[in-house]
Design a protein around this motif. Structure first.
Motif, PDB file in Angstrom:
ATOM      1  N   GLU A 103       1.000  -1.169   0.034  1.00 24.18           N
ATOM      2  CA  GLU A 103       0.002   0.079  -0.039  1.00 24.18           C
ATOM      3  C   GLU A 103       0.815   1.183  -0.010  1.00 24.18           C
ATOM      4  N   LYS A 104       0.888   2.086  -1.106  1.00 21.53           N
ATOM      5  CA  LYS A 104       1.783   3.169  -1.248  1.00 21.53           C
ATOM      6  C   LYS A 104       0.852   4.375  -1.785  1.00 21.53           C
ATOM      7  N   ASN A 105       1.543   5.616  -1.392  1.00 20.53           N
ATOM      8  CA  ASN A 105       1.164   6.790  -1.666  1.00 20.53           C
ATOM      9  C   ASN A 105       1.527   7.068  -3.203  1.00 20.53           C
ATOM     10  N   LEU A 106       0.624   7.266  -4.217  1.00 22.00           N
ATOM     11  CA  LEU A 106       1.033   7.234  -5.781  1.00 22.00           C
ATOM     12  C   LEU A 106       1.849   8.683  -5.882  1.00 22.00           C
ATOM     13  N   ASN A 107       1.147   9.824  -5.210  1.00 21.73           N
ATOM     14  CA  ASN A 107       1.757  10.949  -5.391  1.00 21.73           C
ATOM     15  C   ASN A 107       3.482  11.034  -5.048  1.00 21.73           C
ATOM     16  N   GLN A 108       3.644  10.176  -3.821  1.00 18.57           N
ATOM     17  CA  GLN A 108       4.857  10.172  -3.496  1.00 18.57           C
ATOM     18  C   GLN A 108       6.002   9.324  -4.396  1.00 18.57           C
TER      19      GLN A 108
ATOM     20  N   ALA B 192      16.481  16.676 -16.638  1.00 19.19           N
ATOM     21  CA  ALA B 192      15.490  17.608 -17.280  1.00 19.19           C
ATOM     22  C   ALA B 192      16.178  18.939 -17.338  1.00 19.19           C
ATOM     23  N   VAL B 193      16.930  19.579 -16.275  1.00 18.69           N
ATOM     24  CA  VAL B 193      17.647  20.505 -16.309  1.00 18.69           C
ATOM     25  C   VAL B 193      18.865  20.819 -17.561  1.00 18.69           C
ATOM     26  N   LEU B 194      19.348  19.727 -17.862  1.00 18.23           N
ATOM     27  CA  LEU B 194      20.458  19.556 -18.899  1.00 18.23           C
ATOM     28  C   LEU B 194      19.752  19.927 -20.330  1.00 18.23           C
ATOM     29  N   HIS B 195      18.221  19.362 -20.155  1.00 21.28           N
ATOM     30  CA  HIS B 195      17.568  19.359 -21.314  1.00 21.28           C
ATOM     31  C   HIS B 195      16.759  20.710 -21.598  1.00 21.28           C
ATOM     32  N   ASN B 196      16.936  21.670 -20.604  1.00 17.36           N
ATOM     33  CA  ASN B 196      16.217  23.034 -20.296  1.00 17.36           C
ATOM     34  C   ASN B 196      14.525  22.505 -20.234  1.00 17.36           C
ATOM     35  N   VAL B 197      14.230  21.386 -19.532  1.00 17.42           N
ATOM     36  CA  VAL B 197      12.692  21.043 -19.488  1.00 17.42           C
ATOM     37  C   VAL B 197      12.455  21.335 -17.933  1.00 17.42           C
ATOM     38  N   GLN B 198      11.194  21.889 -17.936  1.00 18.27           N
ATOM     39  CA  GLN B 198      10.801  22.270 -16.549  1.00 18.27           C
ATOM     40  C   GLN B 198       9.474  21.058 -16.242  1.00 18.27           C
ATOM     41  N   PHE B 199       9.318  20.883 -14.946  1.00 14.42           N
ATOM     42  CA  PHE B 199       8.077  20.006 -14.688  1.00 14.42           C
ATOM     43  C   PHE B 199       7.064  20.864 -13.782  1.00 14.42           C
ATOM     44  N   SER B 200       5.647  20.643 -14.463  1.00 13.31           N
ATOM     45  CA  SER B 200       4.668  21.438 -13.960  1.00 13.31           C
ATOM     46  C   SER B 200       3.724  20.271 -13.335  1.00 13.31           C
ATOM     47  N   THR B 201       3.447  20.350 -12.141  1.00 13.84           N
ATOM     48  CA  THR B 201       2.713  19.237 -11.318  1.00 13.84           C
ATOM     49  C   THR B 201       1.593  19.655 -10.705  1.00 13.84           C
ATOM     50  N   GLY B 202       0.376  18.513 -10.669  1.00 11.67           N
ATOM     51  CA  GLY B 202      -0.848  18.981  -9.932  1.00 11.67           C
ATOM     52  C   GLY B 202      -1.149  17.497  -9.394  1.00 11.67           C
ATOM     53  N   PHE B 203      -1.254  17.466  -8.133  1.00 10.14           N
ATOM     54  CA  PHE B 203      -1.414  16.142  -7.526  1.00 10.14           C
ATOM     55  C   PHE B 203      -2.872  16.376  -6.627  1.00 10.14           C
ATOM     56  N   ASP B 204      -3.505  15.423  -6.727  1.00  8.69           N
ATOM     57  CA  ASP B 204      -4.728  15.301  -5.719  1.00  8.69           C
ATOM     58  C   ASP B 204      -4.202  14.764  -4.276  1.00  8.69           C
ATOM     59  N   GLU B 205      -4.004  15.734  -3.149  1.00  2.57           N
ATOM     60  CA  GLU B 205      -3.570  15.217  -2.025  1.00  2.57           C
ATOM     61  C   GLU B 205      -4.390  14.366  -1.265  1.00  2.57           C
ATOM     62  N   LYS B 206      -5.737  14.337  -1.557  1.00  2.07           N
ATOM     63  CA  LYS B 206      -6.797  13.570  -0.870  1.00  2.07           C
ATOM     64  C   LYS B 206      -6.875  11.941  -1.410  1.00  2.07           C
ATOM     65  N   LEU B 207      -5.996  11.864  -2.718  1.00  3.29           N
ATOM     66  CA  LEU B 207      -6.048  10.581  -3.129  1.00  3.29           C
ATOM     67  C   LEU B 207      -5.925   9.537  -2.164  1.00  3.29           C
ATOM     68  N   SER B 208      -6.603   8.181  -2.369  1.00  2.00           N
ATOM     69  CA  SER B 208      -6.453   7.211  -1.453  1.00  2.00           C
ATOM     70  C   SER B 208      -5.001   6.501  -1.993  1.00  2.00           C
TER      71      SER B 208
END
Length: 368
Positions: free
Chosen positions: A224-229, A242-258
C-alpha cells in the motif's frame, strides 16, 4: 356483388377467411418491421440509384444522423467529408454490383475521435428493386485480435530472451571485465574511446534486462503506497536530466487521493520511461505536465503531457509493439515493458497525440 346470407341469417364463411389472411399478412409485416427497426446491427435498404430508401435505428446511430436526413441521400453522401471512407464505400458498392453479395471492413473516425471498425455486408435484390446492407460494429473483436497478436509477439520474444541472455551475457561479462582491467592504460591515451565502449556496453546490458523482464515471470510484491509520493521520487530522479535539456516539470497532485496497492519500483520504471521519452522529444526544452487525480470507477488517473513534435495517427496505432520506436536509437521495448507492468497492476495506458503540439500518456490504476 350481392352477398347471400346463410339459412340461419349469418354471412358466408369465405369473407372471414379473406379477412383472416389479411390480418395474418398485416401481422407478418408488423413483425418484419419490428425486426428491422430493433436489430442490433445497422440495416439499410437502397435502390439502384444508390440512394437510401430506409434505415433502422442502429444505422441512424452509426451515421450520426436521423432517418429523415438519410432517406434519399446517396450511400456515401453522409461521409463526403471523409475522402478515404467515401472511396472505400464506392469500392464496396462496385463489388456488390459485380458479385451480387459482398462483405468488407471499413474504419470510420467517429465524432468522438475514436476509430470504429464496421463490417459492411450487402446483397442485391433482397426485394423488388431494393438492395440490402447490414452494418456491424466489430471494433471490440478487432481490438481483441490486436491484443492477441501482441500477446503472441511477446510470447515469441520471451522464448528468444532466455537464449539471448545466455548467449550474450557471458561474452558481455568477459568484455566488461577486460575493459575494466585496461581502464588505466586506455583512459590515459584514449579516454573518449573508453567512454564510448563502456556506455555502449551499458546500453546492451539495458536492452538485455528489458528482454528478461518480458521473458521471466516477475515476482511482484504489492504494497500500500502513496501514488503522489512515487511520482515525486521519480521526478527527483529525473530532475538533473530535465535541467540539462532545459525542461521544467509542472505538477498537479490530488493530495486526498487514497493509497494504492502496487509494486512501487515497477511503477517508477514506467514513469521514468515515459518521462525520459518526453524529455527526449523536446530537444529545445519545454514543459512536461504531470497530474494525478481521482477518476471514475474508483481509479486514479495519471497524465504525462509533453510539448514535443507529436506522433502521427499511423505511428500512434503501432506504439506498444516490440521493436517499433519513434527514436533513432530506441528498441521499442521500453513501452512494451510499461504496458506489461500496468497490465499486471490491472490498469491501462491510453495515448493521445497531435503532430506539432505534443503527446499525452494517460494511465489509469485501481485505487483498491
Amino acid at each position: 356483388m350481392e352477398i347471400k346470407l346463410e339459412q340461419d341469417g349469418t354471412l358466408p364463411s369465405k369473407p372471414d377467411v379473406v379477412f383472416s389472411k389479411n390480418a395474418k399478412l398485416q401481422e407478418h409485416e408488423r413483425r418484419y418491421e419490428r425486426i428491422f427497426e430493433d436489430s442490433i446491427d445497422g440495416l439499410i435498404l437502397w435502390d439502384y440509384q444508390y440512394r437510401i430508401v430506409d434505415v433502422n435505428f442502429t444505422a441512424e446511430k452509426l451515421f450520426g444522423l436521423p432517418k429523415e436526413k438519410l432517406i434519399g441521400r446517396l450511400l456515401y453522401e453522409p461521409f463526403s467529408n471523409l475522402e478515404k471512407q467515401t472511396l472505400e464505400i464506392k469500392k464496396h458498392i462496385k463489388q456488390v454490383i459485380e458479385k451480387g453479395y459482398y462483405t468488407s471492413i471499413i474504419v470510420f473516425e467517429m465524432i468522438s475521435g475514436k476509430n470504429r471498425h464496421i463490417e459492411i455486408s450487402s446483397k442485391l435484390d433482397i426485394m423488388t428493386d431494393l438492395n440490402f446492407t447490414a452494418l456491424k460494429d466489430i471494433t471490440e473483436k478487432m481490438d481483441m485480435q490486436e491484443q492477441l497478436r501482441k500477446s503472441e509477439t511477446l510470447k515469441v520474444i520471451g522464448e528468444l530472451a532466455a537464449g539471448i541472455a545466455h548467449e550474450i551475457r557471458n561474452p558481455m561479462t568477459a568484455l566488461k571485465g577486460f575493459i575494466q582491467l585496461l581502464e588505466g592504460s586506455i583512459k590515459r591515451e584514449h579516454s573518449m574511446y573508453y567512454e564510448v565502449i563502456t556506455s555502449e556496453l551499458d546500453r546492451i546490458d539495458t536492452i538485455i534486462n528489458e528482454f528478461l523482464l518480458l521473458a521471466k515471470p516477475q515476482e511482484i510484491r504489492f504494497q500500500e503506497k502513496n501514488l503522489n509520493q512515487i511520482m515525486r521520487e521519480t521526478l527527483d530522479i529525473l530532475h538533473a536530466q530535465a535541467v540539462l535539456h532545459n525542461v521544467q516539470f509542472s505538477t498537479g497532485f490530488d493530495e486526498k487521493l487514497s493509497p494504492i496497492f502496487c509494486e512501487p519500483n515497477q511503477l517508477k520504471k514506467v514513469f521514468i520511461n515515459l518521462i525520459k521519452n518526453a524529455i527526449e522529444v523536446m530537444p529545445d526544452g519545454g514543459t512536461i505536465t504531470v497530474t494525478i487525480e481521482a477518476f471514475e470507477n474508483n481509479q486514479a488517473l495519471i497524465s504525462i503531457q509533453d510539448e514535443g513534435i507529436g506522433i502521427s495517427k499511423e505511428k500512434l496505432q503501432r506504439l506498444g509493439e516490440a521493436f517499433f520506436t519513434t527514436k533513432e536509437r530506441g528498441t521499442g521495448l521500453g513501452l512494451v515493458v510499461s504496458y506489461k507492468i500496468i497490465e499486471e497492476h490491472k490498469g491501462s495506458i491510453r495515448i493521445e497525440s497531435e503532430v506539432g503540439k505534443g503527446t499525452t500518456f494517460f494511465i489509469t490504476l485501481p485505487l483498491h
